[in-house]
Motif scaffolding. Structure first.
Motif, short mmCIF file in Angstrom:
data_model
loop_
_atom_site.label_atom_id
_atom_site.label_comp_id
_atom_site.label_asym_id
_atom_site.label_seq_id
_atom_site.Cartn_x
_atom_site.Cartn_y
_atom_site.Cartn_z
N ALA A 170 -6.50 11.50 -5.69
CA ALA A 170 -7.74 10.83 -5.28
C ALA A 170 -7.54 9.35 -5.02
CB ALA A 170 -8.81 11.05 -6.35
N ASN A 171 -6.45 8.79 -5.49
CA ASN A 171 -6.18 7.38 -5.20
C ASN A 171 -6.16 7.11 -3.70
OD1 ASN A 171 -5.41 5.65 -7.74
ND2 ASN A 171 -4.44 7.65 -8.11
N ILE A 202 -4.16 3.16 -9.58
CA ILE A 202 -4.44 3.84 -10.85
C ILE A 202 -5.88 4.33 -10.80
CG2 ILE A 202 -4.59 3.62 -13.35
CD1 ILE A 202 -2.61 1.30 -13.19
N LEU A 203 -6.07 5.58 -11.13
CA LEU A 203 -7.40 6.15 -11.19
C LEU A 203 -7.52 6.92 -12.51
CD1 LEU A 203 -9.63 5.91 -9.05
CD2 LEU A 203 -9.08 8.24 -8.31
N LEU A 204 -8.57 6.60 -13.29
CA LEU A 204 -8.74 7.29 -14.56
C LEU A 204 -10.17 7.77 -14.68
CD1 LEU A 204 -9.51 4.85 -17.35
CD2 LEU A 204 -8.25 3.92 -15.42
N VAL A 231 -14.96 7.93 -11.81
CA VAL A 231 -13.59 7.44 -11.86
C VAL A 231 -13.59 5.92 -11.89
CG1 VAL A 231 -12.57 9.46 -10.77
CG2 VAL A 231 -13.41 7.59 -9.34
N TYR A 232 -12.54 5.36 -12.52
CA TYR A 232 -12.40 3.93 -12.70
C TYR A 232 -10.98 3.54 -12.31
CZ TYR A 232 -16.52 4.36 -15.76
OH TYR A 232 -17.77 4.61 -16.29
N ARG A 261 1.08 6.17 -7.02
CA ARG A 261 -0.28 6.51 -7.40
C ARG A 261 -0.26 7.16 -8.79
NH1 ARG A 261 0.15 8.40 -2.02
NH2 ARG A 261 0.51 10.51 -2.83
N ILE A 262 -1.23 6.80 -9.63
CA ILE A 262 -1.30 7.32 -11.01
C ILE A 262 -2.69 7.86 -11.26
CG2 ILE A 262 -1.11 6.77 -13.47
CD1 ILE A 262 0.79 4.51 -12.75
N GLY A 263 -2.75 9.09 -11.78
CA GLY A 263 -4.00 9.68 -12.23
C GLY A 263 -3.97 9.96 -13.72
N ILE A 264 -5.08 9.63 -14.40
CA ILE A 264 -5.14 9.77 -15.87
C ILE A 264 -6.45 10.44 -16.25
CG2 ILE A 264 -5.08 8.56 -18.08
CD1 ILE A 264 -3.68 6.23 -16.68
N HIS A 265 -6.37 11.42 -17.17
CA HIS A 265 -7.57 12.09 -17.68
C HIS A 265 -7.32 12.49 -19.14
CE1 HIS A 265 -11.18 14.41 -18.05
NE2 HIS A 265 -10.52 15.57 -18.14
N SER A 266 -8.37 12.43 -19.94
CA SER A 266 -8.28 12.79 -21.36
C SER A 266 -9.16 13.99 -21.64
CB SER A 266 -8.72 11.62 -22.25
OG SER A 266 -7.93 10.48 -22.03
N GLY A 267 -8.67 14.89 -22.52
CA GLY A 267 -9.43 16.06 -22.90
C GLY A 267 -8.56 17.07 -23.60
#
Length: 621
Positions: free
Chosen positions: A549-550, A557-559, A591-592, A512-518
């Protein structure tokens, strides 16, 4: 304790640097003090002489040159008949000259009548108070034998001395490069004897201050003085006259080579290489009349200045930019040369800048080498510290430009990724510890290589999880796009790895992969005794929550919408899933997940926008 040891090591290094700088400066001073260092002074003396020479004077000095025109006009080979010299003495006396010096040694008897004629001319010239008016050259000849060195005094004919002439030593000393720079110390030198006739009392200096190159003193041909009508009556009135050979190309040059000398002008301004001895004596006479000969300054001033600048260099070199150190050293060297020249041109003192430059050069050289070694040591440290985090090209950039890495933490715009393995516990139960470590090693190696290939930084491994981010330590354009591309490739690599595991009869696992930008704070963070290069902040926390959250959506993958908004043109298709509120947050985040089905993406987008459903709470993830 570690801080104390670190400070002690730093102070020890500083002390070692200072001692090496001082040792180098001291060795340079010793080198200059040795005979080898004398050669370093000569170019400065010659350059200062050329730059400061006035090239004109109003002194009552005339050189009568026995030159090529004289041989041509008088049609007489050397030596000239002494009756001509007698006629010249009478002409000078009648014209009101103060005195005359012959830079010619009349040691051998000639024709008795001519010798007597010259003696009679000398006897007719009496200065008031009995001051000698005619000075004849004397010299010392050196004879080297196998056992010893003998010096023979060669003096003028006694008949000429008895008539009232005095002998003046015509010898001059040359340096190792055959240039005459030093004034003769003999009080009975030719110039000293002649200066007495002008009433000069100034003592001879240590060094010659040249008035100019060859021809810098008023010079006339010998034949002009002995041929009536060529020089106007009274031309020699109240003047001091020097007579001697001044040859350039005549056949007599070889025979008179010993009376030609190198001067400081020989190689600096393109003048004639050789200066006749008679002109050297004219410059010495000018020094005595003006009292402007050069005196040797105490070398301790220069050595002290070199020691002071070396001390300053040792104190500040390790704390200043290398460019500033180089500029400061060059400025100190330029100031030393400038002050030395001022003392030479205006103060009448010869203080060579060579020891100062040698000490500065040695001190700067040692400091530069020390700095180079320290830079290499820091470069190795940076490589070792960051090689486990970032790609090799990023490490090379940090080594080349360490100022890009601000230690201690700063706020950057990042894209953060968290990964975790699903069902890994079940897999580990089927394997012994060695095989478990082998699977994890393969997994970490594969994922680290992908992160690096997409310009990311691997922050840490947490159990079977990976934390990575994009945008530090070096800025990464399109950091969100690189992170999403890396995530897709990581899932592809994971599928191949799962296939290999299943072929070995092992249960499947997932990632599972989580990605966030900031914004996040990134840097060397931790305690004084233990720290690591990492990122902290809400951006990091949310990326970690999205990884978990995946589970709710069955995705790999959840971004976040923040990451999706940064992807730009040509990015992978993204399927919107829901607006969620993760644990510890109150604001909803859309989320996408990447999706290759354009119809499904469009359908999901319409449904999400039309439903107007409330945000999905994922408090337990």
């Amino acid at each position: 304790m570690r801080a104390f040891v670190s400070e002690l090591l730093r102070r020890t290094r500083d002390l070692g640097h200072a001692l090496l700088v001082w040792l180098a400066a001291a060795l340079a001073a010793v080198w200059w003090w040795s005979p080898l260092g004398e050669a370093a002074d000569r170019p400065f003396f010659d350059a200062f002489t050329v730059l400061s020479a006035p090239h004109h004077n109003d002194l009552p000095i005339v050189v009568l040159a026995i030159d090529e025109p004289s041989f041509q006009e008088l049609q007489q080979p050397w030596p000239f008949p002494r009756q001509w010299h007698a006629a010249l003495i009478d002409r000078l006396r009648e014209d009101g000259a103060r005195a005359v010096a012959f830079d010619v040694v009349f040691a051998e008897p000639g024709d008795p009548a001519q010798d007597q004629a010259m003696a009679d001319a000398i006897a007719r010239w009496r200065q008031p108070g009995g001051t000698p008016a005619v000075v004849l050259a004397a010299t010392r000849e050196r004879l080297d034998t196998g056992q010893t060195t003998l010096w023979t005094e060669v003096t003028p004919l006694q008949r000429l001395l008895d008539a009232g002439a005095v002998a003046g030593q015509a010898g001059v000393s040359t340096d190792a490069d055959f240039v005459v720079r030093r004034a003769p110390a003999d009080p009975d030198s030719l110039s000293a004897r002649l200066a007495v006739a002008q009433g000069a009392t100034a003592s001879a200096a240590d060094w010659i201050r040249y008035n100019g190159p060859r021809g810098g003193i008023d010079t006339r041909s010998y034949y002009q003085a002995v041929t009536p009508g060529l020089l106007p009556p009274g031309f020699f009135k109240n003047k001091l006259v020097l007579v001697g050979r001044s040859l350039r190309t005549a056949t007599e040059l070889t025979a008179s080579q010993a009376d030609m000398f190198n001067s400081p002008f020989a190689w600096l301004d393109g003048s004639d290489r050789l200066m006749p001895g008679v002109e050297l004596h004219a410059h010495l006479l000018a020094n005595r009349l003006l009292g402007n000969g050069l005196v040797s300054a105490s070398p301790w001033w220069t050595l002290g200045a070199g020691g002071l600048f070396s001390l300053l260099l040792a104190a500040f070199a390790l704390r200043m930019h290398p460019g500033l150190v180089a500029v400061g050293t060059a400025s100190a060297a330029a100031a030393g040369v400038g002050l030395s020249y001022a003392a030479f041109a205006q103060g009448g003192h010869w203080a060579s800048p060579a020891p100062l430059l040698a000490m500065l050069g040695a001190a700067y050289g040692v400091s530069a080498v020390w700095g180079f070694v320290a830079t290499r040591r820091r470069a190795r440290h940076i490589r070792q510290m960051f090689a486990q985090y970032v790609p090799p090209e990023v490490v090379s950039e940090l080594v080349a430009h360490p100022e890009l890495m601000r230690l201690g933490g700063e706020t950057r715009e990042l894209t953060v990724m968290f990964t975790d393995l699903a069902s890994f516990t079940t897999l580990a139960e089927r394997l012994d510890p060695q095989h478990t470590v082998a699977v994890l090693t393969e997994y970490f190696n594969t994922m680290t290589a992908i992160v690096h290939r997409h310009h990311g930084t691997v922050d840490k491994f947490i159990g079977d999880a990976v934390m990575a981010f994009w945008g530090a330590p070096l800025p990464v354009p399109d950091h969100a796009r690189h992170a999403v591309d890396a995530a897709i490739e990581m899932q592809q690599a994971m599928a191949a790895m799962v296939t290999r595991l299943q072929a070995q009869g092992l249960p499947p696992i997932g990632m599972r992969i989580g990605i966030h930008s900031g914004p996040a704070v990134v840097g060397n963070i931790g305690s004084e005794t233990r720290f690591s290069y990492t990122a902290i902040g809400d951006t990091v926390n949310l990326a970690a929550r999205l990884e978990g959250a995946n589970k709710a959506f069955g995705t790999g993958i959840l971004l976040s919408a923040s990451t999706a908004a940064l992807l730009g043109q040509g990015a992978p298709l993204l399927r919107p899933l829901a607006d969620v509120v993760v644990k510890g947050k109150t604001a909803a985040v859309r989320v996408y997940t990447p999706c290759n089905d354009a119809d499904l993406v469009a359908s999901s987008t319409r449904q999400l926008e039309a439903a107007g459903q409330p945000a999905l709470a994922l408090d337990k993830l």
